[in-house]
Motif scaffolding. Sequence first.
Motif: not given
Length: 124
Positions: A66-74, A76-81
């Motif tokens: 799930i985190k990988q998919k979020i990082a693909e969309l926005i 790595e920094d966006g996913m962390n935020e």
Amino acid sequence: MKRAILLSAFLLSQFGTSQLLKTNGQKIVNDKGENIQLRGLGLGGWMLQEGYMLKTADFADSQYKIKQKIAELIGEDGMNEFYKAYLKNGITKQDIVFLKKQDSTRSGFRCIIICILYRLKRNR
């Protein structure tokens, strides 16, 4: 053993006396043998997202996917935020106080079940 200690501490804080609970068949009883009903709410998915809960199992079934998919969309920094904001605002102390209150519109929960992901830590 840890559960019994936590449950005892909870009962002490709620009822002013320490009561150990045990099972009698399929019932939970106090030290006097009286039935105890624990009204609770499971907060599964708050700190540990799983595909079956989020309906993402077809393309991301576990937390790291799930985190990988979020990082693909926005990114790595966006996913962390996103996760910082998610953990800060997902369930707050005010939410827990609200769940505990008992009035004509709410039943008042005595216990809350959470799933904690060991990798998460909250900076204060």
